[in-house]
Design a protein around this motif. Structure first.
Motif, PDB file in Angstrom:
ATOM      1  N   ILE A  15       0.892  -1.145   0.000  1.00 11.63           N
ATOM      2  CA  ILE A  15       0.000   0.000   0.000  1.00 11.63           C
ATOM      3  C   ILE A  15       0.936   1.202   0.000  1.00 11.63           C
ATOM      4  O   ILE A  15       1.848   1.289   0.832  1.00 11.63           O
ATOM      5  N   ALA A  16       0.733   2.096  -0.949  1.00 14.85           N
ATOM      6  CA  ALA A  16       1.606   3.259  -1.111  1.00 14.85           C
ATOM      7  C   ALA A  16       0.875   4.521  -0.693  1.00 14.85           C
ATOM      8  O   ALA A  16      -0.311   4.687  -0.980  1.00 14.85           O
ATOM      9  N   GLY A  17       1.599   5.405  -0.024  1.00 12.44           N
ATOM     10  CA  GLY A  17       1.052   6.703   0.366  1.00 12.44           C
ATOM     11  C   GLY A  17       1.840   7.818  -0.273  1.00 12.44           C
ATOM     12  O   GLY A  17       3.076   7.813  -0.256  1.00 12.44           O
ATOM     13  N   PHE A  18       1.128   8.760  -0.853  1.00  8.21           N
ATOM     14  CA  PHE A  18       1.732   9.918  -1.509  1.00  8.21           C
ATOM     15  C   PHE A  18       1.336  11.174  -0.746  1.00  8.21           C
ATOM     16  O   PHE A  18       0.137  11.403  -0.518  1.00  8.21           O
ATOM     17  N   ALA A  19       2.323  11.988  -0.361  1.00  5.92           N
ATOM     18  CA  ALA A  19       2.046  13.206   0.394  1.00  5.92           C
ATOM     19  C   ALA A  19       1.227  14.174  -0.451  1.00  5.92           C
ATOM     20  O   ALA A  19       1.496  14.366  -1.637  1.00  5.92           O
ATOM     21  N   GLN A  20       0.209  14.725   0.170  1.00  3.49           N
ATOM     22  CA  GLN A  20      -0.586  15.786  -0.430  1.00  3.49           C
ATOM     23  C   GLN A  20      -1.092  16.667   0.698  1.00  3.49           C
ATOM     24  O   GLN A  20      -0.776  16.425   1.857  1.00  3.49           O
ATOM     25  N   SER A  68       5.783   8.733  -0.042  1.00  2.00           N
ATOM     26  CA  SER A  68       6.354   8.812   1.304  1.00  2.00           C
ATOM     27  C   SER A  68       6.269   7.509   2.088  1.00  2.00           C
ATOM     28  O   SER A  68       7.039   7.299   3.015  1.00  2.00           O
ATOM     29  N   SER A  69       5.331   6.616   1.726  1.00  3.37           N
ATOM     30  CA  SER A  69       5.066   5.440   2.562  1.00  3.37           C
ATOM     31  C   SER A  69       4.829   4.197   1.719  1.00  3.37           C
ATOM     32  O   SER A  69       4.102   4.245   0.720  1.00  3.37           O
ATOM     33  N   ARG A 140       5.569  12.271   6.316  1.00  2.00           N
ATOM     34  CA  ARG A 140       5.695  13.420   5.424  1.00  2.00           C
ATOM     35  C   ARG A 140       7.160  13.769   5.138  1.00  2.00           C
ATOM     36  O   ARG A 140       7.500  14.166   4.027  1.00  2.00           O
ATOM     37  N   ALA A 141       8.044  13.584   6.097  1.00  2.00           N
ATOM     38  CA  ALA A 141       9.462  13.912   5.906  1.00  2.00           C
ATOM     39  C   ALA A 141      10.123  13.035   4.838  1.00  2.00           C
ATOM     40  O   ALA A 141      11.200  13.373   4.339  1.00  2.00           O
TER      41      ALA A 141
END
Length: 158
Positions: A15-20, A68-69, A140-141
């Protein structure tokens, strides 16, 4: 560029997370290597449709400034999930017919359930959704070109 974490495995499903601006955009990623992989997600292209649309595309991993994740939900050692299998499961879950923020994560978890029903991964607990939300919230970093996304392995999927 920061080093690639040992928990990252090409061929595993994440599962991928993209900062927004608000919560992360959520998708599923099947990496071919540390540089790129196959991404399935839903997105809104306001130019052509005000509703969510399913998309499969090649996604840059290393050096992407928004990714980010990565939470591993299936390791390749438990049996490979092919790009075809991933796209078939994703295509079986209809995209929402609205433009409500946050639908992407709900859609991803429905695809994960579809993969589990197809016996391609094991979903041990529905808490996987909360697990990813908690994991991604502090990442987020990692949304920088010079950092590899933060990587963890799910306690609830395999």
């Amino acid at each position: 560029m920061s080093s690639i974490p040992s928990a990252f495995t090409p061929g595993a499903l994440y599962i991928a997370g993209f900062a927004q601006a608000r919560a992360p955009h959520v998708a599923l990623l099947l990496p071919t290597d540390a540089r790129s992989g196959h991404l399935v997600h839903i997105r809104i292209d306001r130019g052509t449709s005000p509703n969510w649309q399913y998309q499969h595309r090649i996604q840059k991993i290393q050096g992407d400034m928004f990714l980010s994740s990565l939470l591993q939900i299936h390791d390749v050692s438990a049996g490979a999930i092919s790009v075809h299998d991933l796209c078939e499961a994703a295509s079986a879950v209809p995209a929402p017919e609205n433009d409500t923020f946050g639908e992407c994560s709900r859609w991803v978890y429905k695809v994960v359930q579809q993969l589990a029903e197809s016996m391609l991964l094991v979903l041990e607990d529905a808490a996987a959704e909360e697990e990813f939300d908690a994991f991604a919230a502090g990442n987020r970093a990692y949304a920088r070109r010079d950092k590899f996304p933060n990587v963890a392995v799910s306690q609830f999927c395999s």
